[in-house]
Design a protein around this motif. Structure first.
Motif, PDB file in Angstrom:
ATOM      1  N   LYS B 452       0.872  -1.164   0.000  1.00  0.00           N
ATOM      2  CA  LYS B 452       0.000   0.000   0.000  1.00  0.00           C
ATOM      3  C   LYS B 452       0.910   1.215   0.000  1.00  0.00           C
ATOM      4  CE  LYS B 452      -3.998  -1.428   2.651  1.00  0.00           C
ATOM      5  NZ  LYS B 452      -4.787  -1.103   3.826  1.00  0.00           N
ATOM      6  N   ALA B 453       0.435   2.289  -0.546  1.00  0.00           N
ATOM      7  CA  ALA B 453       1.206   3.527  -0.444  1.00  0.00           C
ATOM      8  C   ALA B 453       0.224   4.666  -0.507  1.00  0.00           C
ATOM      9  CB  ALA B 453       2.216   3.642  -1.577  1.00  0.00           C
ATOM     10  N   TYR B 454       0.513   5.742   0.191  1.00  0.00           N
ATOM     11  CA  TYR B 454      -0.409   6.866   0.133  1.00  0.00           C
ATOM     12  C   TYR B 454       0.285   8.207   0.008  1.00  0.00           C
ATOM     13  CZ  TYR B 454       0.457   5.898   5.036  1.00  0.00           C
ATOM     14  OH  TYR B 454       1.046   5.595   6.205  1.00  0.00           O
ATOM     15  N   SER B 455       1.571   8.285   0.374  1.00  0.00           N
ATOM     16  CA  SER B 455       2.174   9.605   0.270  1.00  0.00           C
ATOM     17  C   SER B 455       2.911   9.742  -1.045  1.00  0.00           C
ATOM     18  CB  SER B 455       3.134   9.829   1.432  1.00  0.00           C
ATOM     19  OG  SER B 455       4.167   8.886   1.372  1.00  0.00           O
ATOM     20  N   GLY B 456       3.114  10.955  -1.440  1.00  0.00           N
ATOM     21  CA  GLY B 456       3.935  11.198  -2.608  1.00  0.00           C
ATOM     22  C   GLY B 456       3.234  11.866  -3.776  1.00  0.00           C
ATOM     23  N   LEU B 457       1.898  11.947  -3.722  1.00  0.00           N
ATOM     24  CA  LEU B 457       1.203  12.595  -4.827  1.00  0.00           C
ATOM     25  C   LEU B 457       0.773  14.007  -4.416  1.00  0.00           C
ATOM     26  CD1 LEU B 457      -1.045   9.679  -6.098  1.00  0.00           C
ATOM     27  CD2 LEU B 457       1.017  10.563  -7.173  1.00  0.00           C
ATOM     28  N   THR B 458       0.535  14.835  -5.402  1.00  0.00           N
ATOM     29  CA  THR B 458       0.057  16.186  -5.103  1.00  0.00           C
ATOM     30  C   THR B 458      -1.448  16.146  -4.870  1.00  0.00           C
ATOM     31  OG1 THR B 458      -0.465  16.667  -7.402  1.00  0.00           O
ATOM     32  CG2 THR B 458       1.771  17.166  -6.667  1.00  0.00           C
ATOM     33  N   PHE B 510       8.955   1.688   4.095  1.00  0.00           N
ATOM     34  CA  PHE B 510       8.705   3.063   3.664  1.00  0.00           C
ATOM     35  C   PHE B 510       8.358   3.195   2.191  1.00  0.00           C
ATOM     36  CE2 PHE B 510      11.619   3.813   7.356  1.00  0.00           C
ATOM     37  CZ  PHE B 510      10.631   4.262   8.206  1.00  0.00           C
ATOM     38  N   PRO B 511       7.334   2.475   1.729  1.00  0.00           N
ATOM     39  CA  PRO B 511       6.949   2.657   0.339  1.00  0.00           C
ATOM     40  C   PRO B 511       6.264   4.015   0.163  1.00  0.00           C
ATOM     41  CG  PRO B 511       5.359   1.274   1.448  1.00  0.00           C
ATOM     42  CD  PRO B 511       6.440   1.565   2.456  1.00  0.00           C
ATOM     43  N   ARG B 512       6.528   4.660  -0.933  1.00  0.00           N
ATOM     44  CA  ARG B 512       5.756   5.859  -1.261  1.00  0.00           C
ATOM     45  C   ARG B 512       5.614   5.949  -2.773  1.00  0.00           C
ATOM     46  NH1 ARG B 512       8.691  10.035  -3.015  1.00  0.00           N
ATOM     47  NH2 ARG B 512      10.935   9.663  -3.007  1.00  0.00           N
ATOM     48  N   ILE B 513       4.637   6.727  -3.204  1.00  0.00           N
ATOM     49  CA  ILE B 513       4.416   6.864  -4.636  1.00  0.00           C
ATOM     50  C   ILE B 513       5.398   7.901  -5.155  1.00  0.00           C
ATOM     51  CG2 ILE B 513       2.735   7.404  -6.425  1.00  0.00           C
ATOM     52  CD1 ILE B 513       0.573   6.805  -4.215  1.00  0.00           C
ATOM     53  N   LYS B 514       6.271   7.475  -6.067  1.00  0.00           N
ATOM     54  CA  LYS B 514       7.262   8.422  -6.570  1.00  0.00           C
ATOM     55  C   LYS B 514       6.654   9.268  -7.689  1.00  0.00           C
ATOM     56  CE  LYS B 514      12.046   8.835  -7.897  1.00  0.00           C
ATOM     57  NZ  LYS B 514      13.105   8.167  -8.642  1.00  0.00           N
ATOM     58  N   ARG B 515       6.042   8.625  -8.628  1.00  0.00           N
ATOM     59  CA  ARG B 515       5.305   9.403  -9.629  1.00  0.00           C
ATOM     60  C   ARG B 515       4.309   8.537 -10.379  1.00  0.00           C
ATOM     61  NH1 ARG B 515       9.320   9.591 -14.636  1.00  0.00           N
ATOM     62  NH2 ARG B 515      10.670   7.923 -13.942  1.00  0.00           N
TER      63      ARG B 515
END
Lengths: 338, 536
Positions: B452-458, B510-515
């Protein structure tokens, strides 16, 4: 077959072959009000109430349009239609549809309280009701509006004493005029972002009086705004446009401000709970008073609200739309296609 | 509660630091000493012991609001804050009908401890009925904890210093001094404002730690830092930061979260009796075996445990990887240069040869050019470190996060292209958006979820995704929706480990959405084999 059904173009009355607030181009559209998630471009023919005409012209340009008075009945292929005040913004309407003795009401966006500028909500009786449920959760309980106007004026007054510009965001149709009519202009000057000023002009030109306002333009100096309040659409908060004001105190006027998290995310200094939609209590009251037994919520927390109604004994199904409807960040608008 | 509520509203209604400090000063001027202590305690994450469970609070609130529990829970999910949800589902009240101050309400809550459930319910609901919505929110927060009002410890410290300065009868104190006093093991129930802040010689708490000096991340190349010769480089260890204190034969270990964790690491206990001067060491609590750090995953097994079995101690041995010395003998040496402190640390540790199995010196890495250090950094991952810490040789030991002398220079995260398959509505700040996503990679012609990931997007991207989810929902499971698997995202993460609990067989750190890879089709996303290749 239901009198009104949900299609991929929007709400549809098959017998009369008309759509209500459709989001894809159709031959004939009935429009509840001028917000752009309800009044879309591209339809062949539009119908709305008289007081919405100038707003639709302003937003959509030279469209083919028929207008009606509130309460005036017109018949299409045996189906009787009429527009009734929804209290949401100037020129907003609920649509009453009567077919073979069965009455449906599509509320559009609405609120029960009189905001002093929109035509006051009329409680209709019906068998089935398609109601918005933007704020259909029990935490949404609006503060008395006089108290909110008072808070806004106090905040503005304190800022003016410090020589700090007051910057308040509000939707350019509806909220902006509602606030404009309640600002205490003895504190200072009211400036409006172009989008709001142009909407104001369209409304004034249609014969409705508004309190004085000035349009923000390139000739203004930062000093002009020291004791002023600036009304702007929410989108301007993230744009370069706001940079012309030096360290303004930023406020947001919206129903979403009822939740602390929403305000914090916005990074605003002040949140004023002011909405043109029903809160939880009003939604429930309107539904009870309509006498309807079939309730179809649309916009917002439709699933939750529908389940609540089902448990209360109503026949209820949510209706999904292609629109977010009113959100915290933007004017009501169509969602981006992916 | 009025002063505290006003303070809270003032803090909550501004994003400007100067205004926040002034509001705190105004509060300190108006409030009683016991209210001051409690306010400081709450802002530094201390709270009264919980006397009522949150499940009871939910039940009673739903009942009082006249709504079914499921509706309360759904609403809570959207609001994201229990105290706020309770405060707002109950009928509004414009003025409070009681006049208790902050510490009196805390007494009221603490006194519930030995009451039976019926009594608790009566007292809590009575309190709710007597308070305004804002006060009710704060009252609930006193029970549930988690005051997040955008007030850092630093801000409280600053305000206290300003308050003491302006107050004729009080002694002025340096901010650093105050910060130190607010650290450690004081209990707002027993301590007075006098003892906490004013007294010249506070009951010197032997366990009291120093505020940690925290580094900023170095975003660009270290070239901009200047001459390599001015800087020391050590590996950035992948454990948890800790402060190891030995004073008068007693040993204390503090984690960075200001939690006393001595008992979780009993192997360190013998340091209490080690020969030599007392000390305060800043270092890393690190799982370590066979001359190498163990993966962070190993340490995680010990972090959660209060009592540790012999078996676990053998399976996951830990050490203190020491990198700084803050106190030696009884001398606070934080104002000395990093080089000088290091020399003393090195001396201290080499004089404790019997304990080198649990106390190691974090060695400096020699380098002449930044390029040389950069190529050494490329080996960080195989050494199970996160990159380098760069420290200015002449720098003192600062308080809190300060730019300038300490930088963390981490290795780039690993990445994988994955397909979004589930979306969940956010709550709190992002109540009306879909913000939590589950991602999958291909295993043959099947998509296997792996993170799951939730941070990293605008915010704009979240809005766009919310629109996508609304139009592409396949199935609903409560707040979760499965969506047509067509969108591809690049997921960045710090580490990857095998995991039996996950369908994919791996767990990410620490998965996050890079782009958002708009240029890629779902069929072009990575495979499970690609993902597993990243396992060492």
């Amino acid at each position: 077959m239901n009198v009104i059904e949900s299609t991929d173009r929007g709400l549809y009355c098959a017998k009369a072959d008309v759509y209500i607030d459709p989001w894809k181009p159709v031959p004939r559209a009935l429009i509840t009000h001028g917000h752009s998630d309800h009044a879309r471009p591209g339809h062949d023919a539009y119908a709305c109430v008289k007081s919405s005409k100038a707003i639709l012209r302003h937003r959509l340009g030279p469209i083919k349009m028929t207008t009606y008075n509130y309460g005036e009945t017109f018949t299409i292929n045996g189906v009787k239609f009429s527009f009734h005040p929804a209290g949401h913004v100037i020129g907003s309407a609920q649509i009453r549809i009567e077919q073979d003795g069965e009455v449906w009401v599509v509320t559009g966006d609405y609120k029960l309280e009189d905001d002093g500028i929109s035509e006051t909500y009329e409680q209709l009786q019906c068998h089935a009701m398609i109601t918005e449920s933007t704020f259909g959760l029990p935490v949404y309980d609006w503060t008395d509006q006089e108290e909110v106007y008072n808070d806004i004026n106090n905040w503005w007054s304190e800022n003016a004493d410090d020589g700090t510009t007051t910057f308040l965001t509000a939707y350019s149709l509806g909220k902006a005029q509602r606030i404009l009519q309640h600002l205490d202009q003895s504190i200072g000057t009211v400036y409006c972002h172009g989008a709001i000023a142009n909407m104001n002009d369209a409304i004034v030109n249609s014969g409705i009086d508004l309190n004085p306002y000035h349009k923000v333009n390139a000739d203004n100096k930062a000093d002009d705004y020291k004791t002023a309040i600036v009304l702007s659409p929410p989108s301007a908060l993230n744009s370069a446009w706001i940079k012309r004001f030096k360290n303004p105190s930023v406020g947001v006027a919206s129903g979403w401000m009822a939740l602390r998290g929403a305000r914090r995310r916005r990074g605003a200094d002040r949140g004023f709970i002011l909405s043109d939609h029903c809160d939880w209590k009003s939604l429930n009251q309107a539904i009870t008073d309509s006498g309807a037994t079939r309730i179809y919520p649309t916009h917002g927390y439709t699933q939750i609200f529908s389940q609540w109604l089902t448990e209360k004994g109503y026949d209820s199904q949510p209706i999904e739309t292609a629109f977010i409807g009113e959100t915290l960040d933007a004017e009501p608008q169509e969602e981006t296609k992916v | 509660m009025k002063h505290f509520t006003n303070l809270f509203l003032a803090l909550d209604q501004t994003t400007k630091t100067t205004v926040k400090v002034q509001s705190l000063v105004d509060f300190f001027n108006a409030a009683s000493d016991s209210d001051k202590v409690w306010a400081i305690a709450l802002f530094t994450h201390r709270r009264p012991r919980r006397t009522v469970t949150t499940s009871l609070l939910r039940e009673w609130a739903a009942e009082k609001a006249g709504i079914p529990l499921w509706l309360f829970e759904e609403t809570y999910h959207v609001v994201g804050d229990l105290a706020e949800t309770i405060a707002k589902v109950l009928p509004a009240k414009s003025t409070a009908s009681t006049n208790r101050d902050l510490s009196e309400w805390i007494q009221y809550i603490m006194a519930l401890k030995d009451k039976d459930e019926e009594d608790k319910k009566q007292q809590i609901t009575e309190a709710w009925e007597s308070l305004t919505a804002d006060e009710r929110f704060l009252f609930n927060k006193l029970i549930t904890g988690g005051f997040r009002v955008g007030v850092s410890q630093k801000l409280v410290t600053k305000a206290l210093a300003k308050y003491l300065d302006s107050h004729t009868t009080a002694t002025s104190r340096e901010e650093n001094q105050i910060a130190h006093r607010l650290m450690g093991n004081w209990d707002p129930v027993t301590i007075s404002f006098q003892d906490l802040i004013l007294n010249e010689d506070p009951n010197d708490d032997l366990s009291r730690p120093y505020p940690f000096y925290l580094a900023y991340a170095l975003e660009d190349s270290p070239q901009d830092l200047g001459e390599p010769d001015d800087w020391a480089a050590e590996w950035k260890w992948d454990g948890i930061r800790g402060q190891l204190i030995r004073r008068e034969g007693q040993l204390f270990l503090w984690s960075r979260g200001e939690e006393l964790v001595t008992d979780k690491y009993p192997e360190l206990a013998r340091l209490a009796e080690a020969v030599g001067p007392d000390f305060v060491i800043d270092g890393e609590i690190l799982a370590y075996g066979d001359g190498m750090p163990l993966p962070f995953q190993a340490l995680q097994k010990r972090i959660g445990r209060k009592t540790v079995s012999k078996k676990l101690m053998a399976e996951v041995p830990i050490i203190i990887m020491a990198y700084d010395l803050l106190e030696i003998g009884t001398h606070d040496i934080r104002d000395q240069s990093y080089e000088k402190r290091r020399d003393q640390l090195k001396g201290l540790i080499s004089d404790l040869p019997l304990h080198h199995d649990i106390l190691k010196l974090s060695e400096l890495q020699a380098f002449d050019t930044w390029a040389e250090l950069s190529s050494l950094r490329d080996t960080a991952r195989e050494r199970l470190t996160e990159g380098f810490m760069l420290k200015r040789k002449t720098g003192d030991y600062k308080v809190g996060r300060k730019k300038g002398d300490w930088w963390k220079w981490k290795v780039d995260p690993m990445t994988i292209d994955a397909v979004m398959i589930y979306a969940m509505r956010g709550h709190g700040r992002r109540a009306n958006l879909y913000t939590d996503f589950t991602f999958a990679v291909w295993d043959g012609d099947r998509l296997v979820s792996f993170t799951k990931a939730y941070s990293g997007l605008t915010d704009a991207e979240f809005k766009e995704l919310t629109s996508f989810v609304n139009k592409n929902t396949v199935e609903r499971f409560g707040p979760v929706r499965s969506v047509t698997p067509v969108l591809v995202f690049e997921i960045a993460f710090k580490g990857i480990n095998e995991s039996k609990r996950h369908k994919s067989g791996v767990a990410l750190r620490f998965p996050r959405i890079k782009r958002w890879r708009r240029d890629k089709l779902a069929s072009e996303a990575d495979t499970l084999a690609n993902l597993k290749a990243l396992l060492r």
